[in-house]
Structure formats: structure tokens, C-alpha cells
Design a protein around this motif. Structure first.
Motif, PDB file in Angstrom:
ATOM      1  N   GLU A   1     -10.802  14.594  22.880  1.00  0.00           N
ATOM      2  CA  GLU A   1     -11.077  13.496  23.801  1.00  0.00           C
ATOM      3  C   GLU A   1     -10.296  12.231  23.480  1.00  0.00           C
ATOM      4  OE1 GLU A   1     -12.862  13.466  26.566  1.00  0.00           O
ATOM      5  OE2 GLU A   1     -13.341  15.589  26.378  1.00  0.00           O
TER       6      GLU A   1
ATOM      7  N   PRO B   1      -5.001  12.845  23.304  1.00  0.00           N
ATOM      8  CA  PRO B   1      -4.366  11.981  24.307  1.00  0.00           C
ATOM      9  C   PRO B   1      -3.527  10.866  23.694  1.00  0.00           C
ATOM     10  CG  PRO B   1      -6.657  12.404  24.891  1.00  0.00           C
ATOM     11  CD  PRO B   1      -6.461  12.938  23.508  1.00  0.00           C
TER      12      PRO B   1
ATOM     13  N   GLU C   1       1.080  13.792  30.598  1.00  0.00           N
ATOM     14  CA  GLU C   1       0.046  14.468  31.386  1.00  0.00           C
ATOM     15  C   GLU C   1      -1.266  14.506  30.614  1.00  0.00           C
ATOM     16  OE1 GLU C   1       1.398  18.276  32.577  1.00  0.00           O
ATOM     17  OE2 GLU C   1       3.108  17.514  33.747  1.00  0.00           O
ATOM     18  N   ILE C   2      -2.242  13.735  31.071  1.00  0.00           N
ATOM     19  CA  ILE C   2      -3.587  13.706  30.487  1.00  0.00           C
ATOM     20  C   ILE C   2      -4.578  13.797  31.643  1.00  0.00           C
ATOM     21  CG2 ILE C   2      -5.274  12.378  29.170  1.00  0.00           C
ATOM     22  CD1 ILE C   2      -2.993  11.089  27.666  1.00  0.00           C
ATOM     23  N   ASN C   3      -5.305  14.900  31.712  1.00  0.00           N
ATOM     24  CA  ASN C   3      -6.274  15.109  32.790  1.00  0.00           C
ATOM     25  C   ASN C   3      -7.623  14.524  32.387  1.00  0.00           C
ATOM     26  OD1 ASN C   3      -4.367  16.546  34.338  1.00  0.00           O
ATOM     27  ND2 ASN C   3      -4.824  18.425  33.200  1.00  0.00           N
ATOM     28  N   SER C   4      -7.733  13.246  32.520  1.00  0.00           N
ATOM     29  CA  SER C   4      -8.965  12.552  32.140  1.00  0.00           C
ATOM     30  C   SER C   4      -9.173  11.398  33.114  1.00  0.00           C
ATOM     31  CB  SER C   4      -8.860  12.033  30.702  1.00  0.00           C
ATOM     32  OG  SER C   4     -10.026  11.321  30.352  1.00  0.00           O
ATOM     33  N   LYS C   5     -10.459  11.122  33.404  1.00  0.00           N
ATOM     34  CA  LYS C   5     -10.783  10.051  34.335  1.00  0.00           C
ATOM     35  C   LYS C   5     -11.458   8.869  33.649  1.00  0.00           C
ATOM     36  CE  LYS C   5     -11.239  13.166  38.300  1.00  0.00           C
ATOM     37  NZ  LYS C   5     -12.098  13.642  39.411  1.00  0.00           N
TER      38      LYS C   5
ATOM     39  N   GLY D   1      -7.507   7.998  30.469  1.00  0.00           N
ATOM     40  CA  GLY D   1      -6.795   8.461  31.655  1.00  0.00           C
ATOM     41  C   GLY D   1      -6.176   7.305  32.430  1.00  0.00           C
TER      42      GLY D   1
ATOM     43  N   CYS E   1      -3.192   6.183  30.559  1.00  0.00           N
ATOM     44  CA  CYS E   1      -2.082   7.110  30.778  1.00  0.00           C
ATOM     45  C   CYS E   1      -1.423   6.849  32.134  1.00  0.00           C
ATOM     46  CB  CYS E   1      -2.590   8.544  30.689  1.00  0.00           C
ATOM     47  SG  CYS E   1      -1.324   9.788  31.017  1.00  0.00           S
ATOM     48  N   ALA E   2      -2.241   6.624  33.158  1.00  0.00           N
ATOM     49  CA  ALA E   2      -1.688   6.343  34.486  1.00  0.00           C
ATOM     50  C   ALA E   2      -0.850   5.066  34.468  1.00  0.00           C
ATOM     51  CB  ALA E   2      -2.815   6.231  35.513  1.00  0.00           C
TER      52      ALA E   2
ATOM     53  N   ASN F   1       2.430   5.827  32.681  1.00  0.00           N
ATOM     54  CA  ASN F   1       3.382   6.543  33.538  1.00  0.00           C
ATOM     55  C   ASN F   1       3.978   5.616  34.600  1.00  0.00           C
ATOM     56  OD1 ASN F   1       3.029   8.996  32.192  1.00  0.00           O
ATOM     57  ND2 ASN F   1       1.316   9.612  33.492  1.00  0.00           N
TER      58      ASN F   1
END
Length: 497
Positions: free
Chosen positions: A203, A207, A228-232, A236, A239-240, A243
Motif C-alpha cells: 500500500e 508505490p 502506473e499505480i492503481n490506487s484511489k 494515487g 501519482c496522477a 504523471n
């Protein structure tokens, strides 16, 4: 789920999970010992581990109650060998045995083992533990738990019944199960720690490692790959943002590379364009010095040519200086309200006169209503007009060039169209004509100029809040369009009020 909530939830299994697993393991071990020890004292489970003496007291409680009942109701039973044998058989299952004493003599012993020294220390008749089911611990020379029940024989003599539990046979079982419980607890704690560590790693740590790898790639100049990190949660979101930063940084660097390339091309173009008049000036000056201009007419022609080439150089330098100021947003604009009809009437009078001297045909059409005004800088707007007209003159291949200016009134804008009948622009080159290096991308010709004219026009019109574009067909001419924002006429505003 938010990171703060995840951190809070971690504490819940960190506390409850070990406790739950320990209880389950102890219960499982207890069940296992119950099955292997004939339901002995371990059937009391966790309480038995915490207080083994109490557990052993409880295990022999039913036998002791039988002895107590017989002492009250039927003392003769203590002389019945079968009764004593039955009681003793039950006690054997509890790691205990029965002893009957009459007076000071042991008349019944339910074991073949020699515990003489311990039996000599048995409490006397009428002691404090008599008729109590709690028992007493005898630690020397052997470890025994003793319960005593006093009674009187039928002949009136005093007797005592003792239940002796050998702790030496019981404690090893306790030690064994306690060691197993200890190792189970250690294993549970290790398992819990591993699960929590894995959760923390998946968790948070993983990341962050991916973000670090992404930052290292950016440091090395690789701006192509997203993280690429699939977390909300907040990570996350981080990360967004990372990017998005990478994408903007890539666009910025690519734009800077293009800008620097255009600068290099521009410098190269300007150098080439300056070199042409300088070479001409140098050649004519050398001709004068060598006496080639040996007549007044030749001398006058040489001097005029030198003057014209010097003017071309001055225009080039002025355009480059102006573009540099416009590109750096340091050129001052003097915006004010101007009447379109009056302003363009003055412009076309001057433009028409200049074009007539160059042998060009000129026409002007105005479809705007009276009192139409725009907010503009008159000087910069005139520069736009002159640059477009000059291009029309430079790139004409007709014997009689034509230029027309048309004004149209749109909903909230004024549209200006400047059309020529020159060489035109190919479909492939048309989207690029407002780039500052456009002319350098075409085959060079004798028209001269820096190639900055339309690029300067674009920046000026955009500063006015308008748009500029072109339509053209090769060998059929070009039309340059630009728009200006209308403002309400003063009289109309007053009438509306």
C-alpha cells in the motif's frame, strides 16, 4: 480509501488478530490434550493453564464429594474394599490416588508406589483443611496436592480419607503445552508482522518505489513512461499529479527544443539575408574604389544601390528587433478606441498611393455600418497591414499585381480580408506560413526579407484578442484574414441606457 483511514485500520488487526489467533491456538492445543490424556485436568482450558492447582482440585471434586457424603451418611463404606477400589479407580484417571488412615495407621493405599515420607506428613485428624475441597500443597519431599475428609468408624475410632494428586506427573504436561503455546504465540506474532509488513509494502512502500523509479527516469531524461499505480487514495492522487507533471515537462522540453531550433534557423536565415546586401554593398564600394564608376551616372547608380541595400539591412534588423520584443512580451501596446471606417480610410489612402507607385492595382470595399469601433493599437495594427501588403508585393509574378482590402461586420467582430493575385502558397505549406521560419523552409528567392512578417502579424493580432488565418491556391493568389473585437458605439450605449 484515504491513507489515514488505512493507517487507522492497520491498528485493528495488529491488536485483535494476534489475540484471536492465540485463543484459537490454545483452544486447539487444549482439545488435543483432552483427547490424548483421557480428559484430564487440561479440559479446563485456559483457566487450567493460569491456575493448575485449582484445575486439579476441580478434577477430583466429584470423588471428594462422594467421600464427604459417605463420611456423613455411611461411615461404614470406608471399611468396604469394593467402595474404596471404585473411588480409587476414578482417581487414577485424574493422576491421583486414595489413602485411608485409621487413627495413625494407613489401612488403605491406592498406589503401589512408595510415598511413605509424604504420607507421614499428611495432616492430622481435625486439621484446617478437613472437609474442604480446596486441598493443600505438600512440597517436601515430593510435590502433592492433598485433600482431607475426616470421619468416625462404627467403633468410634477416628479416621481420615485423603486424595493425593501427584504433581510430578501433571507438571510435565503443563510444561509441554505451555512451550507449545509459547511457540504458537511467537509464530502468530511473526505471521501477523508479516501480513502487516506485506500490507504496508503493497500500500505504501511499493508505490513510493515506483514514484522514485519514475523520478530517476526523468532525471536520466526519459519522459515517455507514466508511473502506473492503481490506487484511489492520496498516493494515487500523488501519482496522477506526478504523471501530469511528467507530461507537462515533456511538452515544455519539446517546445523548448522546437523553439531553440527555430531560433537557430532564424539566426541562420537572418545571417543569410544580411550577407546578401552586405556582399552587394561591398562589391559596389570596391567598384567605386577601383574606379569602375568612372562616370557620374555610374557613380549615382552605385550610390543609390548601396543606399537601397543599406535600407534592406535596416529593415531586417528592425524586424528582428521587433520580433524579439514581441516574442518576449516587452513591446508596449497603446490600446484605444478607434473608429473602423475613419481609420481604414486613412490607411487605404496611404496604401493605395504606395501601391500605385509600385505599379500595383488596388481596391477597397467596406461593408461595415457607421460608428463601428474596435479597441486596438493604431500603430501596431498599421504594422500588420503593411506587413501583409509588403508580402503581397514581394511574391507576385504577374505583370499587373492586384491587392484588395475588404471589411465585413460580423456578429461581435470585424473581419479584414487582404487579397492578392501573387504566386500563392501550396496546400502543404499553408499551415506553416505564420511560423517565423516559414520563408526559410521554401526555396529561397530574390524577394528578400526576414520571413518574420506574418509571424509578427500573428502575435499582434492575438494580443488584440483576434484571430488570423490564410486561404490560398498555388499560382492564383493568397487571402489573409484577421478579426478584431467590436465594442459598442458610445451613442448606442447612451440610447440603451
Amino acid at each position: 480509501m484515504k491513507v489515514v483511514n488505512k493507517v487507522r485500520i492497520i491498528f485493528l488487526p495488529a491488536i485483535i488478530l494476534p489475540i484471536f489467533l492465540m485463543v484459537v491456538s490454545i483452544a486447539a492445543l487444549s482439545v488435543g490434550y483432552i483427547r490424548t490424556t483421557n480428559e484430564n485436568i487440561y479440559s479446563n482450558g485456559i483457566e487450567g493453564f493460569a491456575n493448575p492447582l485449582k484445575t486439579m482440585n476441580n478434577e477430583t471434586k466429584s470423588c471428594f464429594n462422594d467421600l464427604k457424603r459417605s463420611a456423613i451418611e455411611n461411615p461404614a463404606a470406608f471399611e468396604d474394599a469394593d467402595y474404596l477400589k471404585r473411588i480409587n479407580q476414578r482417581l487414577k484417571e485424574k493422576e491421583s490416588y486414595l489413602v485411608i488412615r485409621k487413627g495413625k495407621t494407613i489401612i488403605y493405599r491406592g498406589t503401589k508406589e512408595d510415598h511413605t515420607e509424604t504420607e507421614k506428613k499428611l495432616p492430622r485428624f481435625g486439621s484446617e483443611i478437613s472437609s474442604q475441597d480446596s486441598g493443600v500443597f505438600l512440597g517436601k519431599p515430593e510435590n502433592f496436592l492433598v485433600k482431607q475428609q475426616d470421619f468416625q468408624y462404627t467403633d468410634g475410632s477416628k479416621g481420615s480419607a485423603f486424595i493425593l494428586t501427584d504433581l510430578e506427573t501433571v507438571l510435565p504436561h503443563y510444561k509441554n503445552i505451555i512451550s507449545q503455546v509459547f511457540f504458537s504465540i511467537v509464530a502468530i506474532l511473526i505471521l501477523t508482522s508479516f501480513l502487516l509488513s506485506w500490507f504496508m509494502y503493497s500500500e505504501f512502500i511499493r508505490p513510493l518505489k515506483k514514484l522514485k523509479e519514475g523520478a530517476d527516469r526523468i532525471k536520466e531524461g526519459n519522459l515517455d513512461d507514466d508511473v502506473e499505480i492503481n490506487s484511489k487514495d492520496e498516493i494515487g492522487e500523488l501519482c496522477a499529479s506526478f504523471n501530469a507533471m511528467r507530461a507537462e515537462l515533456k511538452e515544455s522540453i519539446e517546445a523548448r527544443i522546437i523553439y531553440e531550433k527555430q531560433n537557430r534557423d532564424l539566426i541562420s536565415n537572418i545571417s543569410h539575408d544580411l550577407k546578401t546586401p552586405i556582399t552587394a554593398i561591398k562589391g559596389y564600394v570596391e567598384g567605386i574604389m577601383d574606379g569602375v564608376a568612372d562616370t557620374p551616372e555610374k557613380m549615382d547608380r552605385y550610390i543609390k544601390t548601396i543606399y537601397n541595400k543599406a535600407n534592406d539591412m535596416d529593415v531586417l534588423i528592425n524586424e528582428l528587433s521587433l520580433y524579439s520584443k514581441i516574442d518576449s512580451n516587452i513591446i508596449p501596446y497603446n490600446f484605444r478606441k478607434i473608429d473602423i471606417n475613419a481609420y481604414f480610410k486613412d490607411c487605404v489612402d496611404e496604401i493605395g498611393s504606395d501601391l500605385e507607385q509600385k505599379g500595383m492595382m488596388f481596391s477597397y470595399s467596406n461593408y461595415c455600418s457607421a460608428n463601428v469601433a474596435v479597441m486596438a493599437d493604431p500603430e501596431q495594427l498599421k504594422r500588420v497591414m503593411n506587413n501583409i501588403i509588403n508580402n503581397a508585393c514581394k511574391y507576385t509574378n504577374k505583370a499587373k499585381g492586384k491587392v484588395s482590402i475588404t471589411l465585413k461586420e460580423l456578429d461581435r467582430k470585424i473581419q479584414v480580408a487582404i487579397k492578392d493575385n501573387g504566386i500563392g502558397i501550396s496546400k502543404e505549406d499553408l499551415p506553416n506560413i505564420f511560423r517565423r521560419t516559414y520563408r526559410a523552409d521554401m526555396s529561397r528567392n530574390s524577394a528578400g526579407g526576414s520571413g518574420l512578417g506574418l509571424s509578427i502579424c500573428k502575435k499582434i493580432i492575438e494580443e488584440h484578442g483576434g484571430e488570423i488565418w490564410a486561404e490560398s491556391r498555388l499560382r492564383s493568389g493568397t487571402t489573409i484574414f484577421f478579426t478584431l473585437n467590436k465594442i459598442a458605439d458610445t451613442q448606442e450605449e447612451e440610447s440603451n441606457e
